[in-house]
Scaffold this active site. Structure first.
Site, PDB file in Angstrom:
ATOM      1  N   GLU A   9     -22.441 -56.303  -2.847  1.00 56.91           N
ATOM      2  CA  GLU A   9     -21.242 -56.924  -3.394  1.00 56.91           C
ATOM      3  C   GLU A   9     -21.124 -58.377  -2.934  1.00 56.91           C
ATOM      4  OE1 GLU A   9     -16.440 -55.931  -3.499  1.00 56.91           O
ATOM      5  OE2 GLU A   9     -17.697 -55.114  -1.905  1.00 56.91           O
TER       6      GLU A   9
ATOM      7  N   GLU B  87     -14.833 -47.256  -4.376  1.00 58.10           N
ATOM      8  CA  GLU B  87     -13.812 -47.217  -5.435  1.00 58.10           C
ATOM      9  C   GLU B  87     -14.196 -46.297  -6.588  1.00 58.10           C
ATOM     10  OE1 GLU B  87     -13.858 -51.331  -6.170  1.00 58.10           O
ATOM     11  OE2 GLU B  87     -12.980 -51.806  -4.240  1.00 58.10           O
TER      12      GLU B  87
END
Length: 861
Positions: free
Chosen positions: A740, A450
């Site tokens: 993550e 991202e």
């Protein structure tokens, strides 16, 4: 021992970086000085002196904007009058007053994203005399490299960086005097899409700020404006196509940028246009640079592919010097993991578009067409990777022919940690590498999938980042963009800089999640942590209006809206419950699938954050002298806390680790119930096998919440546990950065990003509790920025020694302890001009500058 001040700085910048008007000066006092009584600043070229100024302030001291080449300072302390410091560069500059037009490439048809050329924009001009000094002020809507007479200017990368381009665009002054000559000269941009119109974000959307790149330049030669962008500039596509995330393609059979004169075919007049950002600004952050280089740890041949392992997950690119014979076409795929067949896999990096419910391409692919011997090093893209797979190389690849180039914001290192457990040192390294991978002009969530400035990520990590690196200017620059992107009603978007700008995007999911609790609270909590770490009152004042708008937005949302699942008439306390709006909630708790449902009730989280931000804003208002606001927001915090207790406290025992941690960390629990809530948290952790049960927002708060409420032993057990979910299990499974998801690599399967720093916030515990260096919770103006700090080591977990150092605004702080039988031996170094509160089992003492040694009985574990 030095008798002069040292480490002179302008603002939060390293020496040599340009500083804007209203310069602020900082210095470290001479070694051993306890207090400064006065200072004198001297400028050279032309000469000027402030005279003796009676002041104890040695950090962020305002100085007049005057022309000079260098500056010095001397001080009067309890040691007497000091010598003058060594000169430091005086790089105070003002933006040029000359006007320049924005120029765009000749681009009759805009190619699809990922297939767009980087454009050359060139101008040739004649100088009658040799040059003494010259400055090229440059910027772009896109990413630019600048060439003067064919030579690339400077060592900065990804300029002009990423900002809220419609309102703030950074301009960089480049010293180009040595590159100019009497006679014909050329100046040339190489401009690519970058963040401006390239793809980024979890939707991989292009053209976020516009569909045309552009460049801007003012060239001053010996004090005279000589060249500006406008008529007389020419354009041609370069040999590069580039997207910041997809990758860069280079055809070496075509001419290199900066090498094609205007009499060659292919040039077209550049387009001049009106309009640009509302404000051109100098940056207050360090630049992005090539910071380090890593050699491969292995190079493997798999049929037609070569797979290179650099042994470390990083952000940057590779430099390849074996391109094969002329005409060879190479494809370089960058990734964090290898599939079962030993090749690079990027499937786990394909972002999910919540609007279309589709997976998006992973990108991270560079391509090269060889012209024979040469070197490929892309500068218009970056990748998050540990491995590179090269396809198309006809022969073997020598390890010496490929290098990983680490690229990120040049953040000065500010802390280190060592102890008797190599696993904790490795944990610290992983957190530092995670920060380095995600500090690329903006604080990102991940460097590969991202690459967006998610507000929640920096909110949870900024205090930890400030322990290991100087992030003051980096954060201050980003907060300017947060305020610029804030909506008129006060809500803060999930990412900043936000291509949408300061209002709705039209994407239902994105718009619904704007203003998420814990994310939007970055508007208040990031400036507060910067105040604690750096003592920058001016930053608080600058961001104050943004903070007020955020808290008032959240308070209005609580007051005016009620979750539709609530039955009956509203009770009085519901006026202060924030239970509506889109919120990510705790996010990625172990075993809880992510489900960002904008209709869900996250009141237990959002109300807690409203209480926290209102409380902090009240304290900030008091620091700034806004007494009525201090009282107003203090009352709001009390009422929101009471509402939280009324609604959630009775059922908290049935809730999660995260909610217990937040309740304790945010001071939401009445004093007579804190022991019970802490005991319940410890029980939840123990029942989970001494493993983490928190998500995104509270993982970094878990260990302090346990240790500060009587469960130090449990905190150590969690820190040192293995198995999923735990920090050390990541390392055992090969992590070199934080993941993550706790179970990102499990049974051969890989999920999610392998470089997210949020879970790395746990390493703050290494500094604040194991080594024991920490700040007061609520520092006043005479205490912030480590002017007063606490040293309280909390040994445990079987550790026999630990030490840490932090370079604060006033100098280096060091704490080192070791076990000696049943005794704890502690050495503390206190910087000049500061004082430390030393807390040991035998009592508390306050010490001034110098090295201090203590012995105390060990508390039984």
């Amino acid at each position: 021992m030095s008798t002069a001040p040292t480490r002179l700085r302008l603002g939060h910048l390293t020496p040599g970086r340009p500083s804007g008007p209203r310069p602020r000066l900082s210095w470290w006092l001479p070694e051993g000085a306890a207090v400064q009584y006065a200072y004198e600043v001297r400028l050279t070229g032309p000469d000027w002196t402030s005279g003796r100024c009676e002041s104890a302030q040695s950090v962020l001291v305002f100085a007049p904007e005057r022309p000079a080449t260098s500056w010095q300072v001397r001080v009067w302390t309890d040691l007497g009058e000091s010598d003058w410091s060594e000169p430091a560069p005086w790089t105070v500059v003002a933006l040029p007053t000359a006007t320049a037009a924005w120029i765009e490439p000749h681009e009759p048809v805009v190619a699809p994203p990922g297939e767009r050329a980087a454009y050359q924009l060139r101008h040739e001009f004649t100088l009658a005399e040799p040059v003494v000094t010259a400055t090229a002020w440059a910027s772009a809507q896109g990413i630019y490299e600048l060439f003067v007479n064919g030579t690339r200017v400077g060592d900065l990368e990804l300029t002009p960086g990423f900002t809220a381009y419609r309102k703030r665009l950074q301009v960089e002054p480049h010293d180009v005097g040595a590159l100019l000559r009497a006679g014909v000269n050329s100046v040339e941009f190489l401009v690519s899409d970058g963040w401006f119109r390239g793809r980024h974000g979890f939707e991989r959307a292009a053209d976020g700020f516009g569909d045309r790149v552009a460049a801007w330049l003012v060239l001053e030669v010996d004090g005279v404006t000589t060249v500006t962008t406008g008529p007389g500039w020419w354009s041609r596509p370069s040999r590069l196509t580039a997207d910041l995330m997809d990758g860069q393609a280079t055809d070496f059979r075509l001419p290199a940028p900066g090498s094609v004169a205007l009499d060659a075919p292919g040039w077209h007049p550049a387009r001049t246009r009106d309009g640009g950002p509302d404000q051109l600004v100098l940056t207050e952050a360090p630049p992005v640079r090539r910071i380090a280089e890593l050699p491969p740890v292995s190079v493997s041949r798999l049929d037609e592919s070569v797979v290179v392992d650099f042994g470390q997950n990083l952000n940057g690119w590779v430099r390849l010097s074996d391109l094969g014979p002329a005409g060879t076409r190479l494809r370089l795929t960058h990734g964090e993991h290898l599939g079962p067949d030993g090749r690079v896999t990027t499937d786990h990096l394909r972002a999910f578009d919540f609007a279309t419910k589709q997976l998006l391409p992973a990108g991270q692919v560079d391509t090269v067409v060889s012209a024979g011997p040469g070197v490929f090093e892309p500068r218009h893209t970056t990748h998050g990777f540990r491995y590179v797979q090269i396809d198309g190389l006809p022969g073997a690849l020598a390890a010496s022919d490929i290098t990983a180039v680490v690229v990120h914001t040049d953040l000065p290192e500010a802390g280190w940690f060592r102890c008797g457990d190599a696993r904790l040192e490795a944990l610290h390294r992983a957190a530092v590498w995670s920060l380095r991978g995600n500090a690329c002009d903006v604080p990102t969530d991940c460097p590969q999938r991202e690459r967006s400035g998610f507000t929640g990520d920096w909110q949870v990590y900024v205090a930890t980042a400030a322990l290991t690196h100087d992030v003051a200017g980096f954060s201050a620059k980003w907060l300017n963009d947060l305020a610029a992107d804030q909506w008129p009603d006060g809500r803060v978007p999930t990412i900043t800089p936000d291509p949408t700008g300061d209002g709705p995007s039209g994407n239902p999911f994105t718009d619904a999640m704007a203003g998420s609790a814990g994310w939007g609270d970055a508007a208040v909590l990031v400036p507060w942590e910067l105040w604690r770490a750096y003592g920058d009152r001016e930053l608080l004042a600058r961001q104050y209006a943004s903070m007020v708008r955020w808290v008032e937005y959240a308070a209005a949302a609580a007051r005016e809206r009620r979750h539709p699942d609530r039955a009956g008439s509203p009770l009085p306390h519901e006026e202060f419950l924030w239970d509506t709006g889109g919120h990510f909630g705790e996010w990625l708790e172990p075993g809880v699938p992510p489900n960002p449902d904008p209709t869900a009730d996250h009141g237990i989280v959002a109300t807690a954050y409203l209480a926290r931000s209102a409380r902090v804003l009240g304290r900030i208002a008091g620091i700034l002298g806004h007494d009525s606001d201090a009282a107003r927001f203090g009352r709001l915090a009390d009422r929101v806390r009471d509402a939280w207790q009324h609604e959630y406290l009775c059922t908290l025992g049935e809730s999660t680790q995260g909610n217990h941690v937040r309740a304790l960390a945010f001071g939401l629990v009445p004093s007579h119930l804190r022991d019970a809530v802490a005991a319940r948290l410890a029980s939840l952790v123990t029942d989970a096998g001494d493993r983490v049960g928190t998500g995104f927002l509270t993982t970094g708060l878990l260990l302090p919440a346990l240790a500060d409420h009587g469960y130090l032993d449990v905190a150590y057990r969690v820190l040192l546990s293995t198995g999923i979910p735990s920090w050390l299990e990541m390392l055992d499974r090969g992590a070199t950065t934080f993941w993550e998801r706790w179970d990102a690599v499990d049974g051969g399967e890989v999920r999610g990003s392998l470089n997210h720093y949020s879970k790395g916030a746990a390493i703050s515990f290494l500094y604040t509790h194991i080594a024991g260096i920490r700040l007061p919770e609520d520092p006043g103006p005479g205490e912030a920025g480590y002017r007063r700090f606490i040293v309280e080591p909390r040994p445990g977990g079987g550790l026999d020694r630990a030490e840490a150092e932090h370079l604060g605004p006033y100098g280096p702080i060091r704490s080192a302890w070791q076990r000696d039988g049943d005794q704890l031996r502690l050495t503390v170094e206190v910087p000049p001009g500061t004082r430390a509160e030393i807390r040991l089992p035998g009592g508390t003492t306050t010490e001034g500058p110098g090295r201090h040694t203590f012995t105390a009985p060990l508390t039984p574990q």
